[in-house]
Design a protein around this motif. Structure first.
Motif, PDB file in Angstrom:
ATOM      1  N   ALA A  38      41.446   9.076   4.378  1.00 44.09           N
ATOM      2  CA  ALA A  38      41.692   9.198   2.935  1.00 44.09           C
ATOM      3  C   ALA A  38      41.176   7.980   2.181  1.00 44.09           C
ATOM      4  N   LEU A  39      41.417   6.735   2.868  1.00 45.56           N
ATOM      5  CA  LEU A  39      40.760   5.472   2.003  1.00 45.56           C
ATOM      6  C   LEU A  39      39.295   5.622   1.955  1.00 45.56           C
ATOM      7  N   PHE A  40      38.778   5.849   3.355  1.00 39.61           N
ATOM      8  CA  PHE A  40      37.442   5.670   3.400  1.00 39.61           C
ATOM      9  C   PHE A  40      36.732   6.776   2.533  1.00 39.61           C
ATOM     10  N   ASN A  41      37.250   7.865   2.499  1.00 39.12           N
ATOM     11  CA  ASN A  41      36.637   8.836   1.994  1.00 39.12           C
ATOM     12  C   ASN A  41      36.682   8.533   0.521  1.00 39.12           C
ATOM     13  N   ASN A  42      37.742   8.112  -0.018  1.00 39.38           N
ATOM     14  CA  ASN A  42      37.896   7.965  -1.585  1.00 39.38           C
ATOM     15  C   ASN A  42      36.926   6.748  -1.903  1.00 39.38           C
ATOM     16  N   LEU A  43      36.760   5.456  -1.001  1.00 35.61           N
ATOM     17  CA  LEU A  43      35.715   4.727  -1.421  1.00 35.61           C
ATOM     18  C   LEU A  43      34.215   5.078  -1.369  1.00 35.61           C
ATOM     19  N   ILE A  44      33.953   6.067  -0.367  1.00 35.59           N
ATOM     20  CA  ILE A  44      32.386   6.425  -0.278  1.00 35.59           C
ATOM     21  C   ILE A  44      32.228   7.318  -1.666  1.00 35.59           C
ATOM     22  N   VAL A  45      33.196   8.177  -2.044  1.00 38.79           N
ATOM     23  CA  VAL A  45      33.125   9.217  -3.226  1.00 38.79           C
ATOM     24  C   VAL A  45      32.803   8.238  -4.285  1.00 38.79           C
ATOM     25  N   GLN A  46      33.691   7.148  -4.598  1.00 37.17           N
ATOM     26  CA  GLN A  46      33.466   6.205  -5.860  1.00 37.17           C
ATOM     27  C   GLN A  46      32.257   5.580  -5.604  1.00 37.17           C
ATOM     28  N   SER A  47      31.788   5.159  -4.526  1.00 39.30           N
ATOM     29  CA  SER A  47      30.510   4.216  -4.419  1.00 39.30           C
ATOM     30  C   SER A  47      29.131   5.415  -4.880  1.00 39.30           C
ATOM     31  N   VAL A  79      28.486  -2.698  -3.407  1.00 37.57           N
ATOM     32  CA  VAL A  79      28.254  -1.219  -3.205  1.00 37.57           C
ATOM     33  C   VAL A  79      27.180  -0.855  -2.660  1.00 37.57           C
ATOM     34  N   PHE A  80      26.026  -1.335  -2.633  1.00 37.74           N
ATOM     35  CA  PHE A  80      24.744  -1.151  -1.988  1.00 37.74           C
ATOM     36  C   PHE A  80      25.060  -1.578  -0.296  1.00 37.74           C
ATOM     37  N   LEU A  81      25.678  -2.808  -0.410  1.00 35.58           N
ATOM     38  CA  LEU A  81      25.826  -3.144   0.958  1.00 35.58           C
ATOM     39  C   LEU A  81      26.736  -2.294   1.704  1.00 35.58           C
ATOM     40  N   ALA A  82      27.771  -1.813   1.089  1.00 37.83           N
ATOM     41  CA  ALA A  82      28.640  -1.144   1.731  1.00 37.83           C
ATOM     42  C   ALA A  82      28.152   0.257   2.171  1.00 37.83           C
ATOM     43  N   LEU A  83      27.176   0.860   1.148  1.00 36.05           N
ATOM     44  CA  LEU A  83      26.726   2.145   1.872  1.00 36.05           C
ATOM     45  C   LEU A  83      25.720   1.923   2.658  1.00 36.05           C
ATOM     46  N   THR A  84      24.961   0.601   2.881  1.00 40.80           N
ATOM     47  CA  THR A  84      24.204   0.356   3.817  1.00 40.80           C
ATOM     48  C   THR A  84      24.766   0.223   5.166  1.00 40.80           C
ATOM     49  N   LYS A  85      25.884  -0.481   5.096  1.00 40.51           N
ATOM     50  CA  LYS A  85      26.739  -0.634   6.427  1.00 40.51           C
ATOM     51  C   LYS A  85      27.079   0.630   6.964  1.00 40.51           C
ATOM     52  N   VAL A  86      27.665   1.404   6.193  1.00 37.50           N
ATOM     53  CA  VAL A  86      28.175   2.722   6.634  1.00 37.50           C
ATOM     54  C   VAL A  86      27.175   3.648   7.160  1.00 37.50           C
ATOM     55  N   GLY A  87      25.981   3.631   6.437  1.00 37.30           N
ATOM     56  CA  GLY A  87      24.924   4.418   7.008  1.00 37.30           C
ATOM     57  C   GLY A  87      24.878   5.841   6.412  1.00 37.30           C
ATOM     58  N   GLY A  88      23.933   6.325   6.629  1.00 33.15           N
ATOM     59  CA  GLY A  88      23.620   7.823   6.134  1.00 33.15           C
ATOM     60  C   GLY A  88      23.003   8.093   4.762  1.00 33.15           C
TER      61      GLY A  88
END
Length: 169
Positions: A38-47, A79-88
């Motif tokens: 739930a927390l992970f999904n929330n952070l991705i959606v916000q990003s 946020v750019f870094l986080a989305l890069t590390k998560v990938g996809g």
């Protein structure tokens, strides 16, 4: 709403929204073990919601809140870094880089290479564009090659600007 289109019912709009976000969340390639789903999904959606597609424009805005066209690339770096590390999510990030380098960057003249914004012009904007590119380019050869010359041009502008502050002997 478009006058010619009848608005969706709330329940239908909700189903479409949920389906869209499930598809987008499924793109993530890595999820830290210490975060709940739930927390992970929330952070991705916000990003991802920071990436705005203005109507009738050929660019995206990577911004924090508001509907103005002011963007802050330096504040968006984490946020750019986080989305890069998560990938996809390189497809999203490529669109942001395209805005930085093909919409906001001076391609000629005295400030050739400078990346500007629609708002205040801070010197760190060009650096943030380079850093954001580097996060993605590290693992994506296509992005590396696509924006390499633009990133080098931004670097040269930074270098030139810094050299201009040195006193002459």
């Amino acid at each position: 709403r478009n006058k010619d289109k009848k608005p969706l019912s709330f329940s239908k709009a909700k189903l479409e929204c949920v389906a869209f976000w499930k598809k987008e969340l499924a793109k993530a390639k890595f999820k830290p073990k210490n975060l709940s789903d739930a927390l992970f999904n929330n952070l991705i959606v916000q990003s991802l919601q920071m990436i705005c597609y203005p109507k009738e424009e050929n660019y995206v805005l990577f911004r924090q809140g508001g509907l103005d066209r002011i963007i802050y690339p330096k504040e968006a770096e984490p946020v750019f870094l986080a989305l890069t590390k998560v990938g996809g999510y390189d497809d999203y990030l490529d669109k942001v880089l395209n805005t930085y380098f093909n919409v906001l960057q001076d391609k000629e003249g005295e400030n050739k290479g400078q990346v500007k914004t629609f708002g205040f012009q801070w010197a760190s904007i060009s650096e943030a564009a380079i850093q954001s590119w580097a996060y993605v380019a590290l693992d994506n050869d296509e992005i590396y090659k696509k924006y390499y010359d633009d990133a080098i041009s931004a670097f040269r502008w930074i270098e030139k600007t810094r050299l201009s502050t040195k006193s002459n002997p």
